[in-house]
Design a protein around this motif. Structure first.
Motif, PDB file in Angstrom:
ATOM      1  N   CYS A   1       0.699  -1.286   0.116  1.00 14.47           N
ATOM      2  CA  CYS A   1       0.052   0.153  -0.225  1.00 14.47           C
ATOM      3  C   CYS A   1       0.952   1.111  -0.058  1.00 14.47           C
ATOM      4  O   CYS A   1       0.362   2.291  -0.685  1.00 14.47           O
ATOM      5  CB  CYS A   1      -0.934   0.168   1.311  1.00 14.47           C
ATOM      6  SG  CYS A   1      -2.162  -1.348   1.087  1.00 14.47           S
TER       7      CYS A   1
ATOM      8  N   CYS B   1      -1.192  -5.062  -1.127  1.00 12.28           N
ATOM      9  CA  CYS B   1      -2.274  -4.124  -1.547  1.00 12.28           C
ATOM     10  C   CYS B   1      -3.288  -4.727  -2.334  1.00 12.28           C
ATOM     11  O   CYS B   1      -2.987  -4.961  -3.682  1.00 12.28           O
ATOM     12  CB  CYS B   1      -1.812  -3.053  -1.827  1.00 12.28           C
ATOM     13  SG  CYS B   1      -2.988  -1.654  -2.590  1.00 12.28           S
TER      14      CYS B   1
ATOM     15  N   TRP C   1      -4.415  -0.889   4.554  1.00 17.54           N
ATOM     16  CA  TRP C   1      -5.631  -0.954   3.978  1.00 17.54           C
ATOM     17  C   TRP C   1      -6.700   0.240   4.328  1.00 17.54           C
ATOM     18  O   TRP C   1      -7.134   0.776   3.400  1.00 17.54           O
ATOM     19  CB  TRP C   1      -6.606  -2.174   3.898  1.00 17.54           C
ATOM     20  CG  TRP C   1      -5.646  -3.571   3.487  1.00 17.54           C
ATOM     21  CD1 TRP C   1      -4.318  -3.581   3.164  1.00 17.54           C
ATOM     22  CD2 TRP C   1      -6.284  -4.837   3.432  1.00 17.54           C
ATOM     23  NE1 TRP C   1      -4.107  -4.888   2.688  1.00 17.54           N
ATOM     24  CE2 TRP C   1      -5.159  -5.700   2.806  1.00 17.54           C
ATOM     25  CE3 TRP C   1      -7.265  -5.671   3.724  1.00 17.54           C
ATOM     26  CZ2 TRP C   1      -5.313  -6.913   2.725  1.00 17.54           C
ATOM     27  CZ3 TRP C   1      -7.481  -6.690   3.533  1.00 17.54           C
ATOM     28  CH2 TRP C   1      -6.135  -7.381   3.088  1.00 17.54           C
TER      29      TRP C   1
ATOM     30  N   CYS D   1      -5.297   3.443   2.851  1.00 15.38           N
ATOM     31  CA  CYS D   1      -4.680   3.321   1.409  1.00 15.38           C
ATOM     32  C   CYS D   1      -5.908   3.718   0.463  1.00 15.38           C
ATOM     33  O   CYS D   1      -6.658   3.091   0.577  1.00 15.38           O
ATOM     34  CB  CYS D   1      -4.326   1.961   0.849  1.00 15.38           C
ATOM     35  SG  CYS D   1      -3.875   1.696  -0.433  1.00 15.38           S
TER      36      CYS D   1
ATOM     37  N   CYS E   1      -7.094   0.563  -1.627  1.00 18.41           N
ATOM     38  CA  CYS E   1      -7.573  -0.410  -0.810  1.00 18.41           C
ATOM     39  C   CYS E   1      -9.306  -0.054  -0.767  1.00 18.41           C
ATOM     40  O   CYS E   1     -10.167  -0.620  -0.997  1.00 18.41           O
ATOM     41  CB  CYS E   1      -6.961  -0.608   0.321  1.00 18.41           C
ATOM     42  SG  CYS E   1      -5.790  -1.588  -0.014  1.00 18.41           S
TER      43      CYS E   1
HETATM   44 ZN    ZN Z   1      -3.787  -0.858  -0.371  1.00 19.88          ZN
END
Ligand code: ZN
Ligand code: ACM
Length: 553
Positions: A293, A312, A350, A353, A356
């Protein structure tokens, strides 16, 4: 003086004239043994082993048996294929099968029934019957373990007349080895497989990838194992912040993996490879930082623990990467089970990110009041991998975290954080492998006095505790739900286990204990009796040159 010498000489002659006796009280204990100790068959060097000469698989099992007899007793038997009068005779089929055929019962055999075998000792010798070849192999292993471990059995071995009828309790009887925290050579794995087969195990779960090293060659991604397998150094002790300054690495070529698969298959052990995803991926992230990520850079981890940096799933290249890796894994490993890990995947990255979060939106993942958005994102990854594996005719196994975002349709759960994951999965009619830390984590210390043992991860799991495990959890699962428990497995993680001697020290004799959990009905189990059968196994370990822990608690 002369008289004393004569008496001594006579004593020696008579000692030499004693033959040694086979003992059917082995580990794991067979299902039924009916022995008449008043009569024996004396097996001697030079006698024959008969098998069907036109059947190479049977010939291989006969050769195994010949080698084991020589190894433990010094006796050399002849290979005498098709000799109906040979002292040891291997044949396929069980007497009960003829009756079943007559009764026209064509019910498919369970995995356990396929492994059934019988051994009969009478005046004609030793007859080994296996329903299938695997049963003959199990019979040969049983006979091996009944042998006294002697220098040379000059006067042969006495086998009391007996009828042994046996088959395992569980279809899945596993043992795991982490070859990622530390790397073990092919020969060590072969020894591990030999020892597993000696105990009637039929599954080797091979943990191949980790934060601390990627150990599986992927031809389409040659840099992955080359670079991802090497850490610059390793932390000393329990994350002390002191490092040893030594580069450490090693990986298995696909050719070596196939060699292991074949070696195990000849010993009726299936190899289940594990690529641990999407966490425990620092080895891969080091080589492909774009799959994380944050974009890295990421070291191959020199310490132990759980990395917050994971793959990721918002990056489409991540799924391409995983399918490339797992595709090659399927090419190399014929196992119907493929392990995709799924454990210990922190969601911190996550959550922050953009890729994500965009993926969560794109997939329409909503707050369902039960599972976090990110846990559901992991379930989506699992779904993708499960579908990919099912296309190739394989079943996906995951650690029990795969329950957290909602289990995929066909996933098999490996219950490690206790038994609750396994119970939940069985209640949902999902297959389960039981490996709870409290009973099955053989990286824990096995003796109370830790100072007398090599440094370990901690914990305390004595042989008696392993032995006490009941995988079907009858007080919480109905008989119907218990059908979903495939069987138990012990796990050997190797953060603190760097050398083969230590591997076998951790494994034995706890593998003996789990082998009775895996093989024997619960009403057959008796720890005091088990302890009286252990010294003989230790004699075998001494003879075949494997280390073990001599204390038993
Ligand atoms: Zn990610
Ligand atoms: C595990 O022990 N992290 C499966």
């Amino acid at each position: 003086m002369k008289r004393i010498l004569v008496v001594l000489a006579a004593a020696c002659v008579s000692l030499g004239a004693w033959s040694q006796t086979a003992d059917y009280r082995i580990i794991p204990l067979p299902k039924s043994v009916a022995t008449d100790t008043t009569q024996v068959f004396n097996l001697k060097s030079g006698m024959g082993i008969a098998y069907d000469a036109s059947d190479p698989e049977m010939a291989r099992n006969a050769q195994f048996l010949r080698g084991w007899i020589e190894e433990l007793t010094g006796m050399q038997l002849q290979m005498t294929p098709d000799d109906k009068k040979a002292a040891i005779r291997l044949t396929l089929g069980l007497p009960t099968d003829k009756k079943a055929k007559k009764a026209k019962k064509n019910v498919p055999l369970t995995e356990q029934q396929q492994e059934a075998y019988a051994i009969t000792v009478d005046k004609n010798g030793i007859a080994l019957q296996g329903r299938k070849h695997v049963g003959l192999f199990r019979a040969a292993q049983t006979l091996r373990k009944t042998l006294p471990v002697v220098g040379t059995a000059a006067n042969g071995i006495d086998f009391p007349f007996t009828k042994i009828v046996d088959e395992p309790r569980f279809e899945y009887r596993g043992v795991m080895l982490d070859c990622a925290r530390h790397f073990f050579a092919v020969d060590v794995l072969k020894k591990y497989i030999d020892v597993a087969a000696l105990h009637g195990c039929n599954q080797l779960h091979w943990h191949l990838t980790e934060d601390q090293g990627w150990r599986f060659e992927v031809k389409a991604l040659p840099e992955l194992a080359k670079k991802g397998s090497v850490r610059e150094q390793t932390v000393v002790g329990h994350n002390t912040e002191v490092y040893d300054g030594q580069r450490y690495g090693g990986y298995y070529t696909q050719e070596q993996c196939r060699e292991i698969v074949n070696y195990a298959a000849e010993r009726y052990i299936n190899v289940i490879p594990e690529i641990d995803l999407p966490g425990h991926m620092m080895g891969a992230l080091h080589v492909f930082p774009n799959l994380g990520c944050t974009g890295g850079p990421y070291p191959v981890w020199p310490q132990w623990g759980i990395s917050r940096d994971v793959l990721c799933p918002g990056n489409p290249e991540t799924m391409t990467f995983l399918k490339t890796v797992v595709g090659e894994l399927c090419d190399v490993f014929p196992s119907k089970y493929i392990h995709i890990g799924g454990d210990e995947c922190p969601k911190d990255r996550w959550k922050t990110c953009a890729k994500c979060q965009a993926k969560i939106k794109e997939l329409g993942i909503k707050d369902d009041g039960k599972h976090s958005l990110e846990a559901q994102l992991q379930t989506w990854v699992n779904h993708e991998m499960e579908a990919f594996l099912r296309d190739r005719g394989r079943d996906m196994i995951g650690w029990d975290e795969v329950l957290e975002g909602g289990l995929t349709e066909h996933g098999i759960v490996m219950s490690w954080r206790g038994i609750n994951g396994g119970i939940e999965a069985a209640k949902q009619h999902h297959r389960v492998i039981m490996t709870p830390t409290d009973y099955c984590y053989i990286d824990y210390y096995q003796l109370k006095n830790q100072w007398g043992q090599p440094l370990g991860i901690g914990g305390y799991l004595p042989v008696s505790k392993v032995y006490s495990f009941e995988p079907l959890i009858p007080d919480q699962l109905t008989e119907e739900e218990q059908q979903y428990i495939l069987g138990p497995q012990v796990n050997l993680w190797t953060e603190y286990v760097a050398y083969p001697q230590h591997v076998f020290y951790m494994l034995l004799p706890r593998l003996d204990a789990i082998s009775e959990v895996q093989w024997c009905r619960s009403d057959q189990k008796d720890f005091e009796d088990f302890k009286t059968r252990l010294p003989h196994m230790k004699q075998i370990y001494n003879r075949i040159g494997v280390n073990y822990c001599s204390g038993v608690e």
